[in-house]
Scaffold this motif. Structure first.
Motif, PDB file in Angstrom:
ATOM      1  N   GLY A   1       0.703  -1.175   0.180  1.00 43.25           N
ATOM      2  CA  GLY A   1      -0.059   0.006   0.069  1.00 43.25           C
ATOM      3  C   GLY A   1       0.668   1.285   0.000  1.00 43.25           C
ATOM      4  O   GLY A   1       0.352   2.362  -0.912  1.00 43.25           O
ATOM      5  N   SER A   2       2.040   1.291   0.823  1.00 43.29           N
ATOM      6  CA  SER A   2       2.785   2.459   0.875  1.00 43.29           C
ATOM      7  C   SER A   2       3.379   2.562  -0.599  1.00 43.29           C
ATOM      8  O   SER A   2       3.334   3.894  -0.918  1.00 43.29           O
ATOM      9  CB  SER A   2       3.983   2.409   1.771  1.00 43.29           C
TER      10      SER A   2
ATOM     11  N   ASP B   1      -6.904   5.774  -1.222  1.00 43.26           N
ATOM     12  CA  ASP B   1      -6.087   4.779  -0.524  1.00 43.26           C
ATOM     13  C   ASP B   1      -7.344   3.934  -0.050  1.00 43.26           C
ATOM     14  O   ASP B   1      -7.872   3.909   1.089  1.00 43.26           O
ATOM     15  CB  ASP B   1      -5.298   5.445   0.755  1.00 43.26           C
TER      16      ASP B   1
ATOM     17  N   HIS C   1      -1.622  -8.227   0.119  1.00 41.34           N
ATOM     18  CA  HIS C   1      -1.309  -8.901   1.448  1.00 41.34           C
ATOM     19  C   HIS C   1      -1.798  -8.572   2.597  1.00 41.34           C
ATOM     20  O   HIS C   1      -1.556  -9.006   3.742  1.00 41.34           O
ATOM     21  CB  HIS C   1       0.113  -8.604   1.617  1.00 41.34           C
ATOM     22  N   LYS C   2      -3.067  -7.900   2.729  1.00 42.59           N
ATOM     23  CA  LYS C   2      -3.615  -7.676   4.019  1.00 42.59           C
ATOM     24  C   LYS C   2      -5.273  -8.402   3.632  1.00 42.59           C
ATOM     25  O   LYS C   2      -5.175  -9.657   3.810  1.00 42.59           O
ATOM     26  CB  LYS C   2      -4.013  -6.145   4.222  1.00 42.59           C
TER      27      LYS C   2
END
Ligand SMILES: *Cc1c(COP(=O)(O)O)cnc(C)c1O
Length: 492
Positions: free
Chosen positions: A147-148, A270, A301-302
């Motif tokens: 995400g970052s 986001d 990945h979450k």
């Protein structure tokens, strides 16, 4: 005597094959028996000291090194595979994805571009993502580390598209007006950090206050934009949060999309984990407007249940996307019509920051094909239903209370007793979180919510069952009473 030339392949393939089979068997058994082990346990100092051993100059046998992995590394994980891990926002991964990573690693392609199959797999995954999240076919996208990186990529495109001059060549210092962006006070820290990396400065990303449900306050947003315009600054980007890290709250994305187009701002969303709720019909209205984003960041990945690391960014205007990253011509990267350097003119790496890129697309591709979007949507819906179930358990316990409304899959709550001060409540609830972790029963994390400490249960876990939440609530109440009794005895 002529020295024989060496390679890093096994000296004895048959022996290595036996070991490799052992590894696969052990790893499957490990994943099958997760429930029997504590969620987490600390690394014993004697084990930690083993990692201070000196640089190995001489090698040892593979099986000895593997044994060391099995005895000293494998037993001390973070815990996020376990059915009762709900701390921060994590994913479990799956046995299939673990195998996919092995397959990707065996092929070990550099997914930069070139005439090879791996970029086709990644383009297909990107196309599927567009379809899942309501994006047009002509949009572009790229898989990134998480995400970052997805947020940074989106904001980099925003900066290049809205600066009004060639900011990539001239730099932000050449801007006649300071560029500013907007997002809610509940934004993830990766967004101000992205503003910092992009040379805009984290203060240029305005933190707009939120309402009682932790959504951006639209009046405050308008006021901030107007004030900046009046001061001669240049608003370039508006960020919407779809699933805030703290509470899972979702900004009014439709309204934000309207405000963005009214002021001609880039609209970035986001949706690191929240995007997945878009797949559930019943939940989609909550996220309406997300598909209008100029750039959309989310990760697999979450809440996409895949192992670290894989995230994605989609960009509505593929030309703007390419203009923000493409490197022009580089002598050693000539495009060819034939041979390995053939393939599409725009290599996939031209849409992002990385040079060499791994085959992270394969685990996504295999998961989507194996489970189908329907099953992933069912898992997401199951987690949201579990959050609602936990909410009802909390509401029916006099010694527990919700600290924030439950929008999706995150439940913020605390143990309470009449007459306790904020400071006492903080101490007791903090201690509950730590004891839950140390006993290996469950992992929650803690957070600050408007001056109060809250236990945070963030459910992105495909292994959790309702009984796990019943156990959680029973343990929290038991620990709360126990801690309260001992502090009273101690005169606290
Ligand atoms: C986790 C998270 C991020 C950052 O994603 P990483 O994959 O950790 O880099 C961004 N935004 C939100 C809302 C998140 O929950």
């Amino acid at each position: 005597m002529r020295r024989e030339e060496e390679s890093l392949d096994p000296e004895d393939w048959e022996e290595f094959r036996q070991l490799a089979r052992q590894m696969v068997d052990d790893m499957l058994a490990y994943q099958q028996t997760l429930r029997e082990r504590p969620v987490w346990q600390p690394v014993p100092p004697v084990v930690a000291r083993k990692f201070e051993a000196p640089l190995p100059l001489k090698g040892q046998k593979e099986d000895e090194v593997y044994r060391e992995f099995r005895d000293r590394i494998l037993p001390f994980p973070l815990g996020n595979l376990h059915p009762r891990f709900w701390g921060w926002v994590m994913g479990n991964g799956t046995p299939l994805a673990a195998m996919s990573e092995m397959l990707a690693s065996v092929m070990n392609p550099n997914v930069v571009g070139f005439n090879q199959v791996a970029p086709l797999v990644e383009w297909q995954v990107i196309n599927w993502c567009k379809e899942m999240f309501g994006y047009p076919k002509r949009a572009s996208g790229i898989l990134v580390t998480g995400g970052s990186a997805a947020n940074l990529t989106g904001l980099a495109v925003a900066r290049a598209a809205k600066a009004g001059y060639d900011v990539r060549t001239k730099g932000v210092g050449a801007s006649p007006q300071r560029m500013v962006m907007y997002g809610s006070a509940e934004m993830h820290f990766s967004l101000p950090r992205a503003a910092d990396f992009l040379g805009l400065g984290s203060e240029s990303l305005r933190r707009i206050p939120v309402d009682a449900a932790y959504r951006i306050d639209l009046n405050e947003l308008r006021k901030a934009i107007e004030a900046d315009l009046k001061a001669g600054l240049k608003p370039i980007c508006l960020i919407g949060v779809a699933g805030s890290t703290n509470t899972g709250s979702v900004d009014p994305l439709k309204d934000l999309a309207d405000i963005a187009s009214e002021y001609r701002l880039w609209f970035h969303v986001d949706a690191a984990f929240g995007a997945w709720a878009y797949l559930v019909k019943r939940l989609r209205p909550l996220l309406a407007g997300m598909e209008r984003a100029d750039s959309l960041a989310f990760d697999f990945h979450k809440w996409g249940y895949l192992p670290f690391e894989v995230g994605c960014v989609l960009v509505r205007n593929s030309r703007a996307h390419l203009r923000a990253f493409s490197r022009g011509s580089v002598g050693y990267l000539q495009h060819e019509v034939r041979g390995v350097a053939g393939g599409p003119t725009q290599g996939i790496a031209q849409y992002g920051m990385q040079g060499s890129r791994g085959f992270r697309a394969l685990k996504v591709w295999m998961a989507l094909k194996t489970y189908g979007v329907d099953k992933i949507a069912r898992m997401v819906e199951q987690n949201v239903a579990q959050a609602a179930y936990l909410e009802t358990l909390i509401r029916s316990s006099a010694d527990l209370e919700l600290v924030a409304p439950v929008a999706l899959n995150v439940v913020c709550f605390r143990f309470r007793k009449r007459g306790l001060s904020e400071a006492q409540l903080r101490r007791i609830n903090h201690e509950i979180v730590v004891r839950l972790q140390e006993s290996g029963t469950a992992v929650l994390s803690g957070t600050d919510m408007g001056g109060s400490y809250a236990m945070r249960c963030s459910i992105t876990n495909h292994r959790s069952q309702r009984g796990d939440f019943e156990l959680l609530v029973a343990e929290v109440r038991r620990l709360g009473k126990e801690i309260l009794a001992s502090t009273r005895r101690a005169g606290g």
